[in-house]
Write a protein that holds these residues in place. Sequence first.
Motif, PDB file in Angstrom:
ATOM      1  N   GLY A  62       0.754  10.756   4.384  1.00 39.24           N
ATOM      2  CA  GLY A  62      -0.660  10.619   4.714  1.00 39.24           C
ATOM      3  C   GLY A  62      -1.026   9.168   4.972  1.00 39.24           C
ATOM      4  N   VAL A  63      -2.210   8.806   4.492  1.00 37.07           N
ATOM      5  CA  VAL A  63      -2.709   7.447   4.717  1.00 37.07           C
ATOM      6  C   VAL A  63      -2.705   6.691   3.394  1.00 37.07           C
ATOM      7  CG1 VAL A  63      -4.695   6.060   5.456  1.00 37.07           C
ATOM      8  CG2 VAL A  63      -4.174   8.208   6.630  1.00 37.07           C
ATOM      9  N   VAL A  64      -2.150   5.480   3.436  1.00 32.93           N
ATOM     10  CA  VAL A  64      -2.195   4.608   2.279  1.00 32.93           C
ATOM     11  C   VAL A  64      -2.953   3.345   2.699  1.00 32.93           C
ATOM     12  CG1 VAL A  64       0.077   3.584   2.760  1.00 32.93           C
ATOM     13  CG2 VAL A  64      -0.863   3.454   0.457  1.00 32.93           C
ATOM     14  N   THR A  65      -3.881   2.918   1.883  1.00 31.05           N
ATOM     15  CA  THR A  65      -4.655   1.711   2.167  1.00 31.05           C
ATOM     16  C   THR A  65      -4.036   0.559   1.384  1.00 31.05           C
ATOM     17  OG1 THR A  65      -6.647   3.007   2.545  1.00 31.05           O
ATOM     18  CG2 THR A  65      -6.944   0.656   2.065  1.00 31.05           C
ATOM     19  N   ILE A  66      -3.740  -0.516   2.114  1.00 31.67           N
ATOM     20  CA  ILE A  66      -3.045  -1.658   1.523  1.00 31.67           C
ATOM     21  C   ILE A  66      -3.956  -2.879   1.559  1.00 31.67           C
ATOM     22  CG2 ILE A  66      -1.049  -3.186   1.736  1.00 31.67           C
ATOM     23  CD1 ILE A  66       0.334  -0.785   3.223  1.00 31.67           C
ATOM     24  N   ALA A  67      -4.224  -3.438   0.400  1.00 36.00           N
ATOM     25  CA  ALA A  67      -5.022  -4.666   0.311  1.00 36.00           C
ATOM     26  C   ALA A  67      -4.165  -5.837   0.782  1.00 36.00           C
ATOM     27  CB  ALA A  67      -5.477  -4.902  -1.133  1.00 36.00           C
ATOM     28  N   TRP A  68      -4.759  -6.710   1.579  1.00 35.52           N
ATOM     29  CA  TRP A  68      -4.018  -7.874   2.056  1.00 35.52           C
ATOM     30  C   TRP A  68      -3.533  -8.736   0.904  1.00 35.52           C
ATOM     31  CZ3 TRP A  68      -7.399 -10.020   6.618  1.00 35.52           C
ATOM     32  CH2 TRP A  68      -7.434  -9.077   7.647  1.00 35.52           C
ATOM     33  N   SER A  69      -4.228  -8.708  -0.212  1.00 38.40           N
ATOM     34  CA  SER A  69      -3.824  -9.536  -1.346  1.00 38.40           C
ATOM     35  C   SER A  69      -2.468  -9.127  -1.894  1.00 38.40           C
ATOM     36  CB  SER A  69      -4.875  -9.472  -2.459  1.00 38.40           C
ATOM     37  OG  SER A  69      -5.021  -8.134  -2.907  1.00 38.40           O
ATOM     38  N   GLY A  70      -2.021  -7.910  -1.609  1.00 37.09           N
ATOM     39  CA  GLY A  70      -0.713  -7.449  -2.054  1.00 37.09           C
ATOM     40  C   GLY A  70       0.338  -7.478  -0.968  1.00 37.09           C
ATOM     41  N   LEU A  71      -0.032  -7.895   0.222  1.00 33.61           N
ATOM     42  CA  LEU A  71       0.864  -7.885   1.374  1.00 33.61           C
ATOM     43  C   LEU A  71       1.904  -9.002   1.279  1.00 33.61           C
ATOM     44  CD1 LEU A  71       1.063  -6.260   4.017  1.00 33.61           C
ATOM     45  CD2 LEU A  71      -0.410  -7.967   5.059  1.00 33.61           C
ATOM     46  N   VAL A  72       3.166  -8.639   1.484  1.00 36.53           N
ATOM     47  CA  VAL A  72       4.249  -9.623   1.489  1.00 36.53           C
ATOM     48  C   VAL A  72       4.735  -9.858   2.915  1.00 36.53           C
ATOM     49  CG1 VAL A  72       6.592 -10.123   0.682  1.00 36.53           C
ATOM     50  CG2 VAL A  72       4.927  -9.085  -0.869  1.00 36.53           C
ATOM     51  N   SER A  73       4.977  -8.777   3.663  1.00 39.69           N
ATOM     52  CA  SER A  73       5.349  -8.923   5.079  1.00 39.69           C
ATOM     53  C   SER A  73       5.175  -7.588   5.791  1.00 39.69           C
ATOM     54  CB  SER A  73       6.791  -9.422   5.244  1.00 39.69           C
ATOM     55  OG  SER A  73       7.720  -8.411   4.887  1.00 39.69           O
ATOM     56  N   VAL A  74       5.026  -7.684   7.100  1.00 38.75           N
ATOM     57  CA  VAL A  74       4.960  -6.512   7.972  1.00 38.75           C
ATOM     58  C   VAL A  74       6.052  -6.734   9.004  1.00 38.75           C
ATOM     59  CG1 VAL A  74       3.582  -5.167   9.582  1.00 38.75           C
ATOM     60  CG2 VAL A  74       2.475  -6.253   7.617  1.00 38.75           C
ATOM     61  N   GLU A  75       6.980  -5.769   9.072  1.00 38.99           N
ATOM     62  CA  GLU A  75       8.107  -5.936   9.978  1.00 38.99           C
ATOM     63  C   GLU A  75       8.139  -4.834  11.015  1.00 38.99           C
ATOM     64  OE1 GLU A  75      11.674  -6.462   7.694  1.00 38.99           O
ATOM     65  OE2 GLU A  75      10.749  -8.046   6.500  1.00 38.99           O
ATOM     66  N   SER A  76       8.466  -5.221  12.228  1.00 36.67           N
ATOM     67  CA  SER A  76       8.669  -4.262  13.309  1.00 36.67           C
ATOM     68  C   SER A  76      10.053  -4.483  13.885  1.00 36.67           C
ATOM     69  CB  SER A  76       7.605  -4.442  14.387  1.00 36.67           C
ATOM     70  OG  SER A  76       7.756  -5.688  15.025  1.00 36.67           O
ATOM     71  N   GLY A  77      10.563  -3.485  14.576  1.00 34.72           N
ATOM     72  CA  GLY A  77      11.868  -3.616  15.208  1.00 34.72           C
ATOM     73  C   GLY A  77      13.010  -3.515  14.241  1.00 34.72           C
ATOM     74  N   THR A  78      12.777  -2.912  13.068  1.00 34.10           N
ATOM     75  CA  THR A  78      13.876  -2.764  12.098  1.00 34.10           C
ATOM     76  C   THR A  78      14.371  -1.349  12.070  1.00 34.10           C
ATOM     77  OG1 THR A  78      12.278  -2.370  10.321  1.00 34.10           O
ATOM     78  CG2 THR A  78      13.065  -4.614  10.613  1.00 34.10           C
TER      79      THR A  78
END
Length: 169
Positions: free
Chosen positions: A153-169
């Motif tokens: 489903g949908v998960v809401t992620i606070a930017w304060s907990g964000l470490v990285s967002v990766e694409s192309g993996t």
Amino acid sequence: MRWDDLFADLQAQFEAAADEHVPMQVAELAEAEIATTMLPDRWRARRGEQLQVRLRDGSDRDGLVSDAAQDWLVLAREARRSLIPRSAVVLARPLGPSAPEPTRVERGLGLGHVLRALAQEHLPVVVHTIAGTYRGRLARVGGDHCDLVDARGVVTIAWSGLVSVESGT
């Protein structure tokens, strides 16, 4: 004649004092400039070059600095792109001196702009947070959070907990 000697001596003393102050003034100016340098300024100076960062969850990312702004950094390694918020970086190496002042566009490109662009492209991403890793597609990006659609489903992620967002993996 004594007057000429006196003024010559005063002139020599003044020049010597001025010469002594020049290195001190240069050092003080250099120190003041370094004190205003921010980490993203040094990232921007590494565009197109290798950089390794250690993130606040203890993981490492490395690659070519493909883009950098005040709030984020993108490292490229083959097809993989890692978008890393400034707040997630604990250390970086190697870093050289500062780049020139950021442009108005660079100053204005916040993390939200990049996340919205990823959401519009509907690219599959891997989102690393301090609470775990999530795979899916970014659906909506707010001012301090983003929604990721994954298999459950949908998960809401606070930017304060964000470490990285990766694409192309």
